[in-house]
Design an enzyme around this catalytic site. Structure first.
Site, PDB file in Angstrom:
ATOM      1  N   ASP A  75     -20.648-124.313 -28.012  1.00 34.32           N
ATOM      2  CA  ASP A  75     -22.093-124.504 -27.909  1.00 34.32           C
ATOM      3  C   ASP A  75     -22.614-125.224 -29.162  1.00 34.32           C
ATOM      4  O   ASP A  75     -21.882-125.391 -30.138  1.00 34.32           O
ATOM      5  CB  ASP A  75     -22.741-123.124 -27.763  1.00 34.32           C
ATOM      6  CG  ASP A  75     -24.200-123.222 -27.392  1.00 34.32           C
ATOM      7  OD1 ASP A  75     -24.599-124.256 -26.825  1.00 34.32           O
ATOM      8  OD2 ASP A  75     -24.941-122.266 -27.673  1.00 34.32           O
ATOM      9  N   GLU A 128     -24.046-130.729 -30.389  1.00 31.23           N
ATOM     10  CA  GLU A 128     -24.615-132.103 -30.327  1.00 31.23           C
ATOM     11  C   GLU A 128     -24.397-132.857 -31.633  1.00 31.23           C
ATOM     12  O   GLU A 128     -24.255-134.085 -31.552  1.00 31.23           O
ATOM     13  CB  GLU A 128     -26.115-132.026 -29.992  1.00 31.23           C
ATOM     14  CG  GLU A 128     -26.401-131.458 -28.626  1.00 31.23           C
ATOM     15  CD  GLU A 128     -26.120-129.965 -28.488  1.00 31.23           C
ATOM     16  OE1 GLU A 128     -26.294-129.250 -29.493  1.00 31.23           O
ATOM     17  OE2 GLU A 128     -25.713-129.525 -27.412  1.00 31.23           O
ATOM     18  N   ASP A 159     -29.777-125.227 -21.788  1.00 27.10           N
ATOM     19  CA  ASP A 159     -30.863-124.246 -21.700  1.00 27.10           C
ATOM     20  C   ASP A 159     -31.955-124.641 -20.718  1.00 27.10           C
ATOM     21  O   ASP A 159     -33.034-125.097 -21.118  1.00 27.10           O
ATOM     22  CB  ASP A 159     -31.462-124.041 -23.092  1.00 27.10           C
ATOM     23  CG  ASP A 159     -30.422-123.490 -24.055  1.00 27.10           C
ATOM     24  OD1 ASP A 159     -29.348-123.073 -23.601  1.00 27.10           O
ATOM     25  OD2 ASP A 159     -30.693-123.482 -25.265  1.00 27.10           O
TER      26      ASP A 159
HETATM   27  C1  GLC Z   1     -27.855-121.901 -27.029  1.00 26.08           C
HETATM   28  C2  GLC Z   1     -27.049-121.956 -25.749  1.00 26.08           C
HETATM   29  C3  GLC Z   1     -27.260-120.699 -24.957  1.00 26.08           C
HETATM   30  C4  GLC Z   1     -26.869-119.502 -25.824  1.00 26.08           C
HETATM   31  C5  GLC Z   1     -27.675-119.493 -27.095  1.00 26.08           C
HETATM   32  C6  GLC Z   1     -27.228-118.398 -28.054  1.00 26.08           C
HETATM   33  O1  GLC Z   1     -29.211-121.928 -26.774  1.00 26.08           O
HETATM   34  O2  GLC Z   1     -27.347-123.091 -24.998  1.00 26.08           O
HETATM   35  O3  GLC Z   1     -26.524-120.717 -23.773  1.00 26.08           O
HETATM   36  O4  GLC Z   1     -27.057-118.318 -25.120  1.00 26.08           O
HETATM   37  O5  GLC Z   1     -27.539-120.726 -27.762  1.00 26.08           O
HETATM   38  O6  GLC Z   1     -25.922-118.573 -28.429  1.00 26.08           O
END
Ligand code: GLC
Length: 745
Positions: free
Chosen positions: A339, A342, A451
């Protein structure tokens, strides 16, 4: 300076452009060089589907140098749709909007947004006369004005000193194979990656994880995977556990395994800058973190506070990072969730200083100026571009401004994980999901759309987005079912689950602070519908797994936009709120509140309505869809193969098989089976059986071929139910490794 390139792209055409230089290659061989030859018109020809008459050079794409880099201009015909461009908001036909290729963590996916987490610059110009596909291979910033400024012009601004543009002709189905040829085939995933998956930011401790797992089993809702979000870590330090909340992670993972669950943990690239923290110390020693211009470490802040970003552009950093997964793998973690890659940056010391400076302008009696400044201050965090704040170094030792290579940061992180996992457990298939990506990500990871929000509008937006993503060759994709941000509603969860059940990646996930979103979090009726839908998904796994296999061989996509299959039919250009899941099944999810049906377009042939059992003719229809029903249609001359749903998946060999078909002429389906998790299939341990169904004058012929591959198949019951639209034919038979051939009267 203006360059024009024109060449018939009968296979794959590559235009490699650098300042003052361009080389054209065709399927690997240099066909025209240098540029003068092109300009003198010797490389004559045309790219079908593009009318360049307005430029006065039939068949040309013009490329101009600009202050920032280049401008590519393509003239569009009135009847051409522009499809693809990956993770973008809006209709599948991209005409009439602006899109930016610059990977960005923006949780607001509202219609005004022009960029999100991934760069997938693959696009198709499709008209009933023909189709051309393009791939703009460029890791830096680019902006696509798709007939926005001028309704007949596609204008691409490419920043930087060089790019490659590939052109391909053929049907959309042929072009996708060429895209796989260029960017790589989708990886072959373990069968459990097709199972239902439950996530939440967060199940923060052992008790909450075990509670969710037990509830799934107690309620008999099939489920294969449980996710651990950032709170399992100690102080958001990657590759650590919080000792209070997870005193014995090994035992939790073991107990979950005994209950049939796989555990997937989140891993972010931001390494906490903390003295004595192993990953930080190692990274410093190995000198693998991104640097500022003066050669010192770049210091962004993310979840853990001040952090360092591994420089995934070089193989040394990738190797180091990939090896970090060993401990977690040995502890029993089955997959990884990459995650914030980017990469997402909350702020830096410099941007904070900027902020303080801006705040000074906020005056009590500033009127409109203060109001504007306020807005700017608030948006600073999300949209601040750190692209010029740091550098990355490639394997040749060349230093790149981050902005010029930003779009491959997440891609290279996913690559590091894939390669690391292959070193750590070469016999197991890789399960890794990523939020940020670049074209070709299908070789390394599953892409999920980040998200989204629990809004009906976003459910529709996801239906379109996964199709655009697929068109880039990213076959295995999905979104947070139920929506990530905001509070979900029972009806929304039911409808979103009905869509998710027909996505390759099927995961319910929601954000911290939102209301619970597990299948039982609403009322009994919603729970019943979600359970029934998940069971339907599990029953279809023989079909879905075979589709996955075919896709991983580079033959096809799992999600197929209608325009890909019926490009000659203009109505499919608009019918982007429905799609084919594999070769046989049309899915038309319901995406509006209080709906009891929806409009459906059925192209090309007659269809079998799988809910009513009626034959429906080609054309526009109203589909009844009470809350527990998702409109599903079986294409004429196609088959579905299903089984008894199980609670979780232990292998991909099915002990019971049901073949359902709508056959007026002849059709085949290749049923693929194997152990579901290992690489043994690469050594012949699999079974591929061709199921052929043919309509005869006086009945139906069913032929199940002897298996290809050496996997030992059990003798199993196969029930067959075929309709030719007038009459139904049913029988049961026993099938094993050998073949069976019967006719049913
Ligand atoms: C980011 C991710 C999401 C995750 C959050 C906390 O927003 O896209 O899926 O739950 O981080 O890690």
């Amino acid at each position: 300076m203006r360059r024009s390139f024109y060449r018939y792209a009968d296979s794959v055409l590559r235009v490699a452009v650098e300042k003052d230089e361009a080389v054209i290659y065709q399927t690997g061989a240099v066909i025209t060089s240098p540029l003068e030859e092109l300009e003198s018109g010797r490389a004559n020809g045309f790219i079908p589907g593009i009318d360049f008459s307005a430029t006065g050079r039939p068949g040309s794409i013009s490329i101009e140098e600009s202050a920032e880099g280049f401008v590519i201009v393509m003239k569009l015909r009135e009847d051409q749709g522009v499809f693809g461009l990956g993770q973008e908001i809006g209709p599948l036909n991209k005409r009439g909007r602006i899109y930016e290729m610059y990977n960005t963590d923006d949780p607001d996916h509202s219609p005004s947004k022009t960029r999100l987490y991934s760069t997938l610059p693959v696009f198709y110009l499709i008209s009933p006369e023909g189709c051309t596909g393009f791939f703009l291979d460029h890791a830096g910033y680019s902006k696509f004005d798709v007939a926005f400024e001028k309704r007949d012009t596609l204008l691409i601004n490419v920043e930087g000193k060089a790019f490659d543009l590939y052109g391909m002709s053929g049907t959309p189905g042929e072009i996708i194979k060429k895209i796989f040829g260029l960017t790589g085939k989708p990886l072959f995933l373990p069968v459990w990656s097709l199972g239902f998956q439950q996530s939440r930011w967060s199940y923060p401790d052992e008790e909450s994880v075990m509670y969710v797992a037990s509830k799934m089993r107690e309620k008999e809702i099939p489920c294969d995977v449980i996710y651990l979000d950032i709170d399992y870590m100690d102080d958001y330090k990657v590759f650590t556990w919080n000792g209070e909340r997870f005193p014995d992670p090994r035992s939790v993972v073991k107990r979950l395994k005994e209950m049939g669950f796989k555990v997937v943990t989140i891993v972010d690239p931001g390494v906490k800058a903390a003295e004595g923290y192993r990953v930080f110390e190692e990274g410093k020693r190995e000198n693998v973190f991104c640097k500022k211009e003066d050669g010192r470490d770049f210091r962004p802040a993310v979840w853990p506070g001040e952090a360092r970003l591994p420089d995934f552009l070089n193989s040394k950093a990738r190797r180091w990072w990939g090896d970090l997964y060993r401990e977690f793998v040995e502890l029993g973690i089955s997959g990884f969730w990459n995650d914030m890659n980017e990469p997402s940056i909350f702020y830096t010391a410099e941007s904070l200083a900027n902020l303080s400076e801006m705040m000074k302008g906020l005056k009590n009696d500033g009127g409109i100026e203060t109001d504007f400044l306020f807005g700017k201050v608030l948006s600073l965090k999300k949209y601040y571009d750190h692209g010029r704040d740091f550098y990355q170094v490639d394997d040749a030792g060349v230093r790149h401004l981050h902005r010029d290579v930003r779009n491959v940061y997440g891609f290279n992180m996913a690559r590091a994980v894939f390669e690391g996992l292959k070193r750590i457990r070469p016999e197991q298939r890789v399960f890794s999901i990523t939020r940020s990506s670049y074209a070709g990500i299908q070789r390394y990871a599953i892409l999920w759309t980040g998200d989204n929000e629990s809004q009906w509008e976003q459910l529709l937006s996801e239906i379109k987005m996964v199709q655009s993503i697929s068109l880039a060759g990213v076959s295995f994709t999905g979104c947070d079912v139920g929506g990530f941000g905001g509070n979900c509603h029972g009806e929304l969860l039911a409808r979103w689950t009905q869509f998710g059940a027909f996505l390759p990646f099927f995961r319910n996930h929601s954000a911290m602070g939102t209301r619970p979103q597990e299948p039982w979090a609403f009322d009994d009726e919603i729970e019943r519908i979600v359970k029934k839908t998940v069971e339907l998904r599990y029953s279809l796994l023989p079909y879905i797994y075979s589709v996955l296999r075919d896709s991983s061989e580079g033959n096809s996509l799992m999600i197929r936009p209608l325009v890909m299959i019926w490009p000659e039919d203009r109505d499919t250009y608009q019918a982007d709120d429905q799609y084919m899941f594999g070769p046989s099944l049309m899915v038309a999810p319901v995406y509006t509140l209080n709906a009891r049906g929806r409009h459906v377009y059925l192209p090309g042939c007659d269809w079998l309505d799988l809910n009513s059992g009626e034959i429906v003719r080609k054309g526009h229809h109203w589909a009844e869809a009470p809350l527990d029903t998702v409109p599903l249609y079986l294409k004429e001359d196609s088959l579905l193969v299903s089984t008894e749903p199980s609670q979780y998946l232990e292998s991909a060999v099915w002990s019971l098989i049901e073949v359902k078909g709508f056959v007026r002429n002849r059709t085949v389906f290749d049923l693929y089976e194997d152990d579901g998790t290992s690489e043994a299939y690469t050594r012949g341990k699999y079974s591929l059986k061709r199921i052929t169904v043919e309509k005869l004058d006086d009945g139906i012929l069913v032929d199940i071929s002897p298996q290809e591959g050496e996997l030992k198949l059990p003798a199993r019951k196969v029930s067959i139910e075929i309709t030719d639209g007038d009459k139904n034919y049913r029988t049961t038979l026993i099938d094993s490794s050998g073949g069976v051939r019967i006719s049913i009267k």
